[in-house]
Design a protein around this motif. Structure first.
Motif, short mmCIF file in Angstrom:
data_model
loop_
_atom_site.label_atom_id
_atom_site.label_comp_id
_atom_site.label_asym_id
_atom_site.label_seq_id
_atom_site.Cartn_x
_atom_site.Cartn_y
_atom_site.Cartn_z
N MET A 147 0.83 -1.18 0.00
CA MET A 147 0.00 0.00 0.00
C MET A 147 0.88 1.24 0.00
N ILE A 148 0.43 2.26 -0.70
CA ILE A 148 1.21 3.49 -0.85
C ILE A 148 1.02 4.37 0.39
N SER A 149 2.13 4.92 0.85
CA SER A 149 2.06 5.79 2.04
C SER A 149 1.55 7.18 1.65
N LYS A 150 1.16 7.96 2.67
CA LYS A 150 0.67 9.31 2.42
C LYS A 150 1.76 10.16 1.77
N ARG A 151 2.98 9.97 2.21
CA ARG A 151 4.11 10.74 1.66
C ARG A 151 4.33 10.39 0.18
N GLU A 152 4.27 9.09 -0.13
CA GLU A 152 4.47 8.67 -1.52
C GLU A 152 3.33 9.17 -2.41
N LEU A 153 2.09 9.13 -1.88
CA LEU A 153 0.95 9.64 -2.63
C LEU A 153 1.11 11.13 -2.89
N SER A 154 1.54 11.85 -1.88
CA SER A 154 1.76 13.29 -2.02
C SER A 154 2.80 13.57 -3.10
N LEU A 155 3.89 12.84 -3.08
CA LEU A 155 4.95 13.04 -4.08
C LEU A 155 4.47 12.70 -5.49
N LYS A 156 3.69 11.62 -5.62
CA LYS A 156 3.16 11.24 -6.94
C LYS A 156 2.19 12.31 -7.46
N MET A 157 1.31 12.79 -6.57
CA MET A 157 0.36 13.83 -6.98
C MET A 157 1.10 15.09 -7.41
N ARG A 158 2.14 15.44 -6.70
CA ARG A 158 2.94 16.62 -7.07
C ARG A 158 3.55 16.43 -8.45
N GLU A 159 4.06 15.22 -8.70
CA GLU A 159 4.68 14.93 -10.00
C GLU A 159 3.65 15.01 -11.12
N TYR A 160 2.49 14.37 -10.94
CA TYR A 160 1.44 14.42 -11.96
C TYR A 160 0.94 15.85 -12.17
N HIS A 161 0.78 16.57 -11.08
CA HIS A 161 0.33 17.96 -11.13
C HIS A 161 1.33 18.79 -11.96
N ARG A 162 2.60 18.61 -11.68
CA ARG A 162 3.66 19.37 -12.36
C ARG A 162 3.66 19.08 -13.85
N TYR A 163 3.72 17.82 -14.25
CA TYR A 163 3.85 17.49 -15.67
C TYR A 163 2.57 17.75 -16.46
N LEU A 164 1.42 17.52 -15.83
CA LEU A 164 0.17 17.86 -16.50
C LEU A 164 0.07 19.37 -16.66
N GLY A 165 0.53 20.12 -15.67
CA GLY A 165 0.55 21.58 -15.77
C GLY A 165 1.42 22.06 -16.92
N PHE A 166 2.60 21.48 -17.07
CA PHE A 166 3.47 21.85 -18.20
C PHE A 166 2.81 21.48 -19.53
N PHE A 167 2.23 20.28 -19.58
CA PHE A 167 1.59 19.81 -20.81
C PHE A 167 0.43 20.71 -21.23
N LEU A 168 -0.34 21.17 -20.28
CA LEU A 168 -1.54 21.96 -20.58
C LEU A 168 -1.30 23.48 -20.55
N ALA A 169 -0.07 23.91 -20.44
CA ALA A 169 0.20 25.35 -20.36
C ALA A 169 -0.36 26.12 -21.55
N GLY A 170 -0.20 25.59 -22.75
CA GLY A 170 -0.69 26.27 -23.95
C GLY A 170 -2.21 26.38 -23.97
N ILE A 171 -2.89 25.28 -23.69
CA ILE A 171 -4.35 25.30 -23.74
C ILE A 171 -4.91 26.14 -22.59
N MET A 172 -4.23 26.18 -21.46
CA MET A 172 -4.68 27.04 -20.37
C MET A 172 -4.57 28.51 -20.77
N ALA A 173 -3.53 28.85 -21.52
CA ALA A 173 -3.39 30.22 -22.01
C ALA A 173 -4.53 30.55 -22.97
N VAL A 174 -4.86 29.62 -23.86
CA VAL A 174 -5.96 29.82 -24.80
C VAL A 174 -7.27 30.04 -24.05
#
Length: 171
Positions: free
Chosen positions: A1-28
């Motif tokens: 089972m994934i710990s709270k710390r590991e979940l937090s780190l994974k969410m931060r990673e997904y948040h970061r890369y999805l944010g970079f990926f969607l930067a253009g469409i968010m600007a639009v």
């Protein structure tokens, strides 16, 4: 089972890369959203004079649709010519001359993308973007551990934002 710390780190990673990926469409979406606020004015619109021949002898209520003008209101009639804001229509000849205001091509495309409906070819992109924004909302609560002071301050800001949203929804 994934710990709270590991979940937090994974969410931060997904948040970061999805944010970079969607930067253009968010600007639009942000630019087109701001432009759409002014859709009832001529802000940023380019005016052109159009001349169009439509059916003759149309009534004042029938001339708006063939000209593609919304909320057309005839101000006066003189010798078979109807005058309205920005133009006129000669009921004898069917000739209409009017001023048309449209956004520049790139802004028009952006706002059309923003207003997509289920029948549009790329509507699934809007669904993906909406789901991604919802993920950003949820994942932002995993950016910091709950025991930290930053998280507690964030909760105050989140509560204030929710209260403001509820107020705006009922105003």
């Amino acid at each position: 089972m994934i710990s709270k710390r590991e979940l937090s780190l994974k969410m931060r990673e997904y948040h970061r890369y999805l944010g970079f990926f969607l930067a253009g469409i968010m600007a639009v979406y942000s630019i087109s959203g701001i432009v759409l606020i002014f859709r009832d004015s001529d802000f940023l619109k380019i005016k052109t004079i159009e001349t169009k021949t439509i059916a003759a002898n149309l009534s004042t209520t029938e001339i708006a649709k063939p000209l593609g003008l919304r909320n057309l209101k005839v101000d006066k009639e003189e010798n078979g010519t109807y005058y309205f804001k920005g133009g006129n229509y000669n009921s004898k000849t069917g000739e209409a001359e009017y001023t048309k205001a449209e956004l520049p091509s790139i802004l028009k495309n952006m706002t059309n993308f923003h207003k997509a409906k289920s029948g549009d070819p790329l509507f699934f992109m809007n669904i993906f973007f909406g789901a991604s924004l919802l993920f950003f909302v949820i994942s932002s609560f995993y950016m910091f551990l709950p025991k930290t002071s930053i998280f507690r301050k964030g909760m105050y800001f989140a509560a204030a934002g929710i209260v403001l949203t509820v107020i705006l929804l009922f105003v």
